[in-house]
Motif scaffolding. Structure first.
Motif, mmCIF file in Angstrom:
data_model
loop_
_atom_site.group_PDB
_atom_site.id
_atom_site.type_symbol
_atom_site.label_atom_id
_atom_site.label_comp_id
_atom_site.label_asym_id
_atom_site.label_seq_id
_atom_site.Cartn_x
_atom_site.Cartn_y
_atom_site.Cartn_z
ATOM 1 N N SER A 2 0.823 -1.216 0.000
ATOM 2 C CA SER A 2 0.000 0.000 0.000
ATOM 3 C C SER A 2 0.856 1.264 0.000
ATOM 4 N N VAL A 3 1.901 1.288 0.832
ATOM 5 C CA VAL A 3 2.748 2.482 0.935
ATOM 6 C C VAL A 3 3.512 2.721 -0.368
ATOM 7 N N THR A 4 4.088 1.652 -0.944
ATOM 8 C CA THR A 4 4.810 1.827 -2.215
ATOM 9 C C THR A 4 3.859 2.195 -3.340
ATOM 10 N N GLY A 5 2.649 1.668 -3.279
ATOM 11 C CA GLY A 5 1.653 2.052 -4.281
ATOM 12 C C GLY A 5 1.300 3.525 -4.184
ATOM 13 N N LEU A 6 1.179 4.019 -2.930
ATOM 14 C CA LEU A 6 0.893 5.440 -2.740
ATOM 15 C C LEU A 6 2.038 6.302 -3.265
ATOM 16 N N TRP A 7 3.276 5.883 -3.034
ATOM 17 C CA TRP A 7 4.428 6.633 -3.535
ATOM 18 C C TRP A 7 4.451 6.648 -5.064
ATOM 19 N N LEU A 8 4.136 5.524 -5.677
ATOM 20 C CA LEU A 8 4.095 5.465 -7.139
ATOM 21 C C LEU A 8 2.970 6.334 -7.703
ATOM 22 N N LEU A 9 1.870 6.395 -6.992
ATOM 23 C CA LEU A 9 0.794 7.303 -7.404
ATOM 24 C C LEU A 9 1.283 8.749 -7.386
ATOM 25 N N TYR A 10 2.019 9.084 -6.333
ATOM 26 C CA TYR A 10 2.565 10.437 -6.225
ATOM 27 C C TYR A 10 3.532 10.730 -7.379
ATOM 28 N N LYS A 11 4.384 9.753 -7.701
ATOM 29 C CA LYS A 11 5.382 9.942 -8.745
ATOM 30 C C LYS A 11 4.739 10.164 -10.119
ATOM 31 N N HIS A 12 3.594 9.542 -10.362
ATOM 32 C CA HIS A 12 2.975 9.608 -11.683
ATOM 33 C C HIS A 12 1.661 10.395 -11.675
ATOM 34 N N SER A 13 1.440 11.178 -10.653
ATOM 35 C CA SER A 13 0.151 11.869 -10.537
ATOM 36 C C SER A 13 0.055 13.123 -11.400
ATOM 37 N N ARG A 14 1.182 13.649 -11.853
ATOM 38 C CA ARG A 14 1.138 14.911 -12.616
ATOM 39 C C ARG A 14 0.309 14.782 -13.887
ATOM 40 N N GLY A 15 0.445 13.659 -14.543
ATOM 41 C CA GLY A 15 -0.300 13.495 -15.804
ATOM 42 C C GLY A 15 -1.652 12.847 -15.619
ATOM 43 N N ARG A 16 -2.064 12.603 -14.376
ATOM 44 C CA ARG A 16 -3.344 11.947 -14.111
ATOM 45 C C ARG A 16 -4.101 12.740 -13.054
ATOM 46 N N LYS A 17 -4.990 13.589 -13.498
ATOM 47 C CA LYS A 17 -5.676 14.520 -12.603
ATOM 48 C C LYS A 17 -6.632 13.819 -11.623
ATOM 49 N N SER A 18 -7.058 12.630 -11.985
ATOM 50 C CA SER A 18 -8.027 11.939 -11.113
ATOM 51 C C SER A 18 -7.360 11.177 -9.967
ATOM 52 N N THR A 19 -6.030 11.175 -9.912
ATOM 53 C CA THR A 19 -5.331 10.368 -8.900
ATOM 54 C C THR A 19 -5.749 10.715 -7.480
ATOM 55 N N TRP A 20 -5.575 11.965 -7.076
ATOM 56 C CA TRP A 20 -5.818 12.336 -5.683
ATOM 57 C C TRP A 20 -7.303 12.364 -5.310
ATOM 58 N N PRO A 21 -8.213 12.764 -6.228
ATOM 59 C CA PRO A 21 -9.632 12.607 -5.892
ATOM 60 C C PRO A 21 -10.009 11.150 -5.598
ATOM 61 N N LEU A 22 -9.436 10.198 -6.362
ATOM 62 C CA LEU A 22 -9.742 8.797 -6.119
ATOM 63 C C LEU A 22 -9.144 8.320 -4.790
ATOM 64 N N VAL A 23 -7.914 8.775 -4.477
ATOM 65 C CA VAL A 23 -7.302 8.425 -3.201
ATOM 66 C C VAL A 23 -8.134 8.976 -2.046
ATOM 67 N N ALA A 24 -8.577 10.225 -2.196
ATOM 68 C CA ALA A 24 -9.413 10.838 -1.159
ATOM 69 C C ALA A 24 -10.740 10.096 -1.007
ATOM 70 N N ALA A 25 -11.305 9.664 -2.139
ATOM 71 C CA ALA A 25 -12.571 8.926 -2.080
ATOM 72 C C ALA A 25 -12.393 7.606 -1.330
ATOM 73 N N GLY A 26 -11.241 6.962 -1.531
ATOM 74 C CA GLY A 26 -10.968 5.713 -0.823
ATOM 75 C C GLY A 26 -10.919 5.887 0.677
ATOM 76 N N PHE A 27 -10.609 7.102 1.145
ATOM 77 C CA PHE A 27 -10.590 7.390 2.581
ATOM 78 C C PHE A 27 -11.943 7.890 3.069
ATOM 79 N N VAL A 28 -12.568 8.760 2.281
ATOM 80 C CA VAL A 28 -13.803 9.414 2.717
ATOM 81 C C VAL A 28 -14.993 8.456 2.708
ATOM 82 N N LEU A 29 -15.095 7.605 1.684
ATOM 83 C CA LEU A 29 -16.264 6.731 1.564
ATOM 84 C C LEU A 29 -16.443 5.815 2.780
#
Length: 363
Positions: free
Chosen positions: A174-201
């Motif tokens: 999970s932690v390495t996956g989160l880091w990889l999301l951070y590394k490649h999030s610039r070209g994917r605008k939906s990354t952080w909204p989806l991460v937030a949804a995984g916490f908020v839901l």
């Protein structure tokens, strides 16, 4: 010199690869793959455990201890570890070694050993005066076994260690996956909204008010210090203000006796037999069950909810009657007013064949 540089570069590449987040991510995913599938599937089966039917299989074994061994067993009374001589005898007569998971209980007349196991349960008893040995092992099937693996219930030290290692691997994944999301999030605008949804839901789901329908009867059968013990027959039924039976809830008796021999002794539940039993053809779906050993058993009243709602408003009594071979008979009465307009908890205390009995009902 060139060879030294080549070795150094090769060593640097290996170190870089070793500390690369992607390496840790795919390695942890490989370790977690089977475990995550197992825990995901059993998470679903556990969530719907009450809707999944099972057909438990019970194996019984009877024998008599040699007098010399019985003497050794009596000498070891109150000890938590059973004598090696008894363990050898147990293995030779049952075909299996005495499990590491066991709960030894001594009384004046009897040795009782619970044998909890994943996917089932078991127990045996030894009469300390006659040496009579009786064992029951219940197998509830593969689904129950996998569910117990999910919970780590009665699975032993090795499996608990595996769960710890598996949990650490999941954290790394999970932690390495989160880091990889951070590394490649610039070209994917939906990354952080989806991460937030995984916490908020999950948080939003937990905030939804829960109105659990905890309608049940909890019956406690006491452990008696008697030379010969037989599990009691028990009947549970609802009666109106005229003491007329309006609903049979449960009838527990020895359903495994040949030629339905156990049904002959249902007459010992004298009150229930007069009100209902003599007019029934046993077994009854949803009502009939096997006898219970000492301990606490719960009866889910959800299947009778609509039937209770259809009854005329008034005063009712839930009867719990117990009768035991070579023992006594006891009846507990738990009054209740129908329909239920507020949460109700009624407690009755038995004195001999029954201990605490609790009726819980909600609107």
């Amino acid at each position: 010199m060139t060879r030294v540089r080549s070795v150094a570069k090769s060593s640097n590449r290996r170190l870089k690869k070793l500390f690369d987040w992607r390496t840790w991510h795919w390695m942890s995913s490989a370790v977690c793959l089977v475990g995550m599938l197992l825990f995901a599937v059993t998470g679903i089966t556990l969530n719907h455990a009450s809707q999944i039917e099972a057909a438990p299989t019970t194996y019984a074994k009877e024998a008599v201890l040699p007098s010399a061994l019985l003497t050794q067993l009596n000498a070891a009374a109150e000890q938590t570890a059973l004598p090696r001589s008894f363990q050898s005898w147990y293995q030779s007569h049952t075909g299996t070694a005495l499990p590491a998971l066991q709960q030894v209980q001594w009384s004046e007349y009897e040795l009782y050993v619970a044998l909890p196991r994943a996917g089932g349960d078991g127990w045996f008893s030894v009469a300390l005066d006659s040496g009579e040995f009786y064992q029951e092992i219940t197998d509830r099937g593969w689904l129950s076994y996998l569910n117990d693996l999910h919970k780590g219930r009665n699975t032993g030290f090795a499996w608990r260690m595996f769960i710890d290692v598996f949990s650490v691997a999941c954290i790394v994944f999970s932690v390495t996956g989160l880091w990889l999301l951070y590394k490649h999030s610039r070209g994917r605008k939906s990354t952080w909204p989806l991460v937030a949804a995984g916490f908020v839901l999950p948080v939003l789901v937990l905030m939804v008010p829960v109105h659990a329908k905890a309608d049940e009867v909890e019956i406690t059968i006491p452990r008696l210090n008697v030379a010969e013990y037989h599990p009691p027959y028990i009947a549970v039924w609802l009666a109106n203000s005229k003491q007329q039976r309006v609903a049979d809830i449960a009838v527990w008796y020895d359903v495994n006796m040949a030629d339905k021999e156990g049904e002959k002794w249902l007459k010992d539940l004298r009150l229930w037999w007069r009100r209902s039993g003599r007019s029934l053809s046993m077994p009854v779906d949803g009502v009939t069950g096997a006898t219970r050993r000492p301990g606490t058993a719960k009866i889910d009243l959800a299947p009778w909810r609509n039937e209770f709602k259809a009854l005329p408003a008034g005063e009712y009594t839930l009867f719990v009657e117990a009768a035991r071979e070579l023992g006594g008979r006891e009846v507990l009465k738990l009054p209740v007013t129908l329909p239920i307009t507020a949460p109700v908890t009624v407690i009755a205390e038995g004195k001999s064949e029954l201990a605490t009995t609790i009726l819980t009902m909600e609107p």
